[in-house]
Design a protein around this motif. Structure first.
Motif, short mmCIF file in Angstrom:
data_model
loop_
_atom_site.label_atom_id
_atom_site.label_comp_id
_atom_site.label_asym_id
_atom_site.label_seq_id
_atom_site.Cartn_x
_atom_site.Cartn_y
_atom_site.Cartn_z
N LEU A 89 0.80 -1.21 0.21
CA LEU A 89 0.09 -0.06 -0.04
C LEU A 89 0.77 1.23 0.04
N ALA A 90 2.14 1.21 0.00
CA ALA A 90 3.02 2.32 -0.02
C ALA A 90 2.86 3.36 -1.17
N PRO A 91 2.36 2.95 -2.29
CA PRO A 91 1.95 4.07 -3.43
C PRO A 91 0.91 4.89 -2.81
N ALA A 92 0.08 4.49 -1.92
CA ALA A 92 -1.15 5.22 -1.38
C ALA A 92 -0.60 6.43 -0.76
N GLY A 93 0.70 6.48 -0.26
CA GLY A 93 1.26 7.67 0.33
C GLY A 93 1.12 9.02 -0.65
N LEU A 94 1.22 8.75 -1.91
CA LEU A 94 1.28 9.73 -2.75
C LEU A 94 -0.30 10.59 -2.79
N LEU A 95 -1.26 9.87 -2.43
CA LEU A 95 -2.57 10.52 -2.51
C LEU A 95 -2.86 11.04 -1.08
N SER A 96 -4.21 11.81 -1.05
CA SER A 96 -4.50 12.47 0.38
C SER A 96 -5.34 11.21 1.07
N GLU A 97 -5.51 11.45 2.14
CA GLU A 97 -6.37 10.54 2.90
C GLU A 97 -7.57 10.33 2.32
N ASP A 98 -8.37 11.48 2.11
CA ASP A 98 -9.59 11.53 1.68
C ASP A 98 -9.83 10.74 0.05
N VAL A 99 -8.82 11.08 -0.68
CA VAL A 99 -8.76 10.50 -2.18
C VAL A 99 -8.40 9.17 -2.04
N PHE A 100 -7.61 8.51 -1.28
CA PHE A 100 -7.47 7.17 -1.12
C PHE A 100 -8.73 6.37 -0.47
N THR A 101 -9.29 6.82 0.44
CA THR A 101 -10.47 6.40 1.14
C THR A 101 -11.59 6.19 0.12
N GLY A 102 -11.74 7.35 -0.65
CA GLY A 102 -12.96 7.48 -1.54
C GLY A 102 -12.29 6.34 -2.71
N LEU A 103 -11.36 6.36 -3.33
CA LEU A 103 -11.01 5.36 -4.11
C LEU A 103 -10.97 3.98 -3.72
N TRP A 104 -10.48 3.69 -2.41
CA TRP A 104 -10.77 2.16 -1.95
C TRP A 104 -12.15 1.92 -1.88
N LEU A 105 -12.88 2.71 -1.46
CA LEU A 105 -14.53 2.44 -1.38
C LEU A 105 -14.93 2.21 -2.68
N VAL A 106 -14.83 3.05 -3.67
CA VAL A 106 -15.37 2.74 -4.95
C VAL A 106 -14.79 1.29 -5.63
N LEU A 107 -13.53 1.27 -5.55
CA LEU A 107 -12.89 0.09 -6.12
C LEU A 107 -13.47 -1.36 -5.22
N THR A 108 -13.77 -1.01 -3.97
CA THR A 108 -14.39 -2.27 -3.31
C THR A 108 -15.64 -2.60 -3.76
N TRP A 109 -16.69 -1.68 -4.02
CA TRP A 109 -18.04 -1.77 -4.59
C TRP A 109 -17.92 -2.17 -6.10
N VAL A 110 -17.07 -1.80 -6.93
CA VAL A 110 -16.87 -2.15 -8.29
C VAL A 110 -16.38 -3.81 -8.10
N ALA A 111 -15.37 -4.10 -7.48
CA ALA A 111 -14.90 -5.62 -7.33
C ALA A 111 -16.04 -6.25 -6.68
N ALA A 112 -16.96 -5.99 -5.90
CA ALA A 112 -17.96 -6.79 -5.31
C ALA A 112 -19.22 -6.89 -6.47
N ALA A 113 -19.52 -5.79 -7.20
CA ALA A 113 -20.48 -6.06 -8.24
C ALA A 113 -19.74 -6.96 -9.32
N TRP A 114 -18.44 -6.95 -9.72
CA TRP A 114 -17.91 -7.77 -10.88
C TRP A 114 -17.90 -9.17 -10.34
N ILE A 115 -17.71 -9.52 -8.97
CA ILE A 115 -17.61 -10.85 -8.57
C ILE A 115 -19.16 -11.36 -8.55
N LEU A 116 -20.25 -10.47 -8.27
CA LEU A 116 -21.76 -11.07 -8.19
C LEU A 116 -21.94 -11.37 -9.64
N ARG A 117 -21.66 -10.56 -10.54
CA ARG A 117 -21.81 -10.75 -12.07
C ARG A 117 -21.23 -12.27 -12.41
N ARG A 118 -19.93 -12.30 -12.27
CA ARG A 118 -19.14 -13.37 -12.56
C ARG A 118 -19.97 -14.72 -11.99
#
Length: 130
Positions: A89-118
């Protein structure tokens, strides 16, 4: 001779029709209870992502990542990642906390939706209680 629409067959058909509705309602109720627990207690959105972000930033700054915390209601929630997680997760240090958290949440939901579809499951399975 078999009756085409016996009581057992009607019951089985009724259960098959009602089961997804019941399951969806149960998932929705459980999800509502869990989310309301965190909202009422003012937990920040994406608390785990925030803790991990703070651990990585502490490590990159020469500190101990396991000292990183998020405090909610007087209770401290500490970083509990492995050393490998910290490095990955070291590259996360290049982002702000809010941006990292937002991206993490979006990626989590996208991954969950993709898994359900599969898995050919209905989208309402996103409500499955964590």
């Amino acid at each position: 001779m078999r009756w085409p629409h016996s009581a057992a067959e009607r019951l089985t058909k009724g259960v098959r029709l009602a089961w997804p509705i019941f399951l969806c309602a149960w998932f929705a109720w459980q999800t509502y209870q869990r989310i309301s627990f965190f909202v009422v207690r003012n937990f920040p959105l994406g608390i785990d992502a925030r803790i991990y972000y703070r651990g990585v930033v502490a490590w990159l700054g020469g500190g101990n990542p396991w000292d990183a915390t998020v405090v909610v209601g007087g209770s401290a929630y500490h970083y509990a990642g492995s050393p490998v997680t910290t490095v990955l997760l070291a590259p996360a240090g290049l982002l702000s906390e809010d941006v990292f958290t937002g991206l993490w949440l979006v990626l989590t939901w996208v991954a969950a939706a993709w898994i359900l579809r599969r898995m050919h499951l209905p989208i309402w399975w996103l409500l499955f209680p964590p």
